[in-house]
Design a protein around this motif. Structure first.
Motif, PDB file in Angstrom:
ATOM      1  N   HIS A 110      30.965 -44.580 -15.108  1.00  0.00           N
ATOM      2  CA  HIS A 110      29.796 -44.271 -14.286  1.00  0.00           C
ATOM      3  C   HIS A 110      30.261 -43.487 -13.058  1.00  0.00           C
ATOM      4  O   HIS A 110      31.240 -43.874 -12.410  1.00  0.00           O
ATOM      5  N   ILE A 114      30.133 -48.510  -8.353  1.00  0.00           N
ATOM      6  CA  ILE A 114      29.216 -49.628  -8.589  1.00  0.00           C
ATOM      7  C   ILE A 114      29.550 -50.753  -7.602  1.00  0.00           C
ATOM      8  O   ILE A 114      30.719 -51.035  -7.398  1.00  0.00           O
ATOM      9  N   CYS A 118      23.606 -46.989  -9.067  1.00  0.00           N
ATOM     10  CA  CYS A 118      23.734 -47.317 -10.480  1.00  0.00           C
ATOM     11  C   CYS A 118      22.442 -47.969 -10.977  1.00  0.00           C
ATOM     12  O   CYS A 118      21.515 -48.189 -10.204  1.00  0.00           O
ATOM     13  N   TYR A 123      22.018 -41.476 -13.747  1.00  0.00           N
ATOM     14  CA  TYR A 123      23.010 -40.864 -14.631  1.00  0.00           C
ATOM     15  C   TYR A 123      23.113 -39.382 -14.268  1.00  0.00           C
ATOM     16  O   TYR A 123      22.215 -38.811 -13.640  1.00  0.00           O
ATOM     17  N   VAL A 127      22.877 -39.212  -9.911  1.00  0.00           N
ATOM     18  CA  VAL A 127      23.762 -40.086  -9.124  1.00  0.00           C
ATOM     19  C   VAL A 127      24.268 -39.348  -7.891  1.00  0.00           C
ATOM     20  O   VAL A 127      24.245 -39.872  -6.777  1.00  0.00           O
ATOM     21  N   ASP A 151      24.717 -50.721 -16.233  1.00  0.00           N
ATOM     22  CA  ASP A 151      25.806 -50.635 -15.248  1.00  0.00           C
ATOM     23  C   ASP A 151      26.151 -51.990 -14.640  1.00  0.00           C
ATOM     24  O   ASP A 151      26.694 -52.069 -13.534  1.00  0.00           O
TER      25      ASP A 151
END
Length: 201
Positions: A110, A114, A118, A123, A127, A151
């Protein structure tokens, strides 16, 4: 050696990072056994073919329901004999059945640290747009196990990347890929396939 199947939807830059790491001898515990794409014509398929990795396309639009698509993904993973699964730009949230079948055997990369930026809808460029809008000075990437929460699985590795003055979402995306995603993903996959994470819960 563990058989790894990579799920893709687009260009396959993270797949290429794994292919390159394998060629450098950095994935001794992993065999890249197959690539499954949710889209026909994804450039990731060309990367796989060039590297001699078998491919299969399981198009989302060919299945009426999420449950049917999940069954098709499971069947593809079983055909490749997947021990572990890597989500590398796979633009589809796997259903609970897939996650249960491959509990602690699916990893995702990702493009943020995180728990920041998230979850559902976060995505790709979204982001980096969010990170810039919020004004953070540091972002990065995370490799984590996949569970039933988007996530939300256990973090395996993280790496920070500076946000620079004048960054655009595209520029920041590229830096996060180069400095974090492409570095972390092979490292995390080797940790998982070599059994070094078995004691982590």
């Amino acid at each position: 050696m563990k058989r790894v199947v990579v799920l893709v939807s687009g260009g396959g830059t993270n797949l290429q990072a794994l292919i390159d790491a394998k060629a450098r001898g950095e994935l001794p515990s992993a065999e890249l056994a197959g690539v499954v794409s949710s889209k026909e014509g994804a450039f990731a398929l060309e990367r796989a073919k060039k590297a001699g990795i078998p491919t299969e396309v399981v198009p989302r639009k060919a299945y009426a329901s999420r449950a049917d698509y999940d069954e098709a993904i499971i069947a593809a993973l079983e055909r490749f004999g997947a021990d572990y699964v890597v989500l590398a730009g796979f633009l589809y949230v796997l259903g609970d059945k897939v996650v249960e079948n491959y509990d602690r055997r699916i990893i995702n990369v990702h493009p943020a640290l995180i728990p920041s930026f998230c979850g559902d809808g976060m995505y790709g460029l979204h982001v980096h747009e969010a990170a810039l809008a919020y004004g953070v000075k540091v972002t990065g990437a995370t490799v984590h196990f996949v569970n039933e929460v988007t996530d939300g699985g256990q973090i395996i590795l993280q790496k920070a990347v500076d946000v620079l003055p004048g960054d655009t979402p595209e520029r920041l995306q590229r830096r996060v890929m180069e400095q974090a995603e492409w570095v972390l993903l092979p490292k995390a996959l080797e940790l998982v396939c070599s059994g070094q994470l078995e004691g982590m819960k």
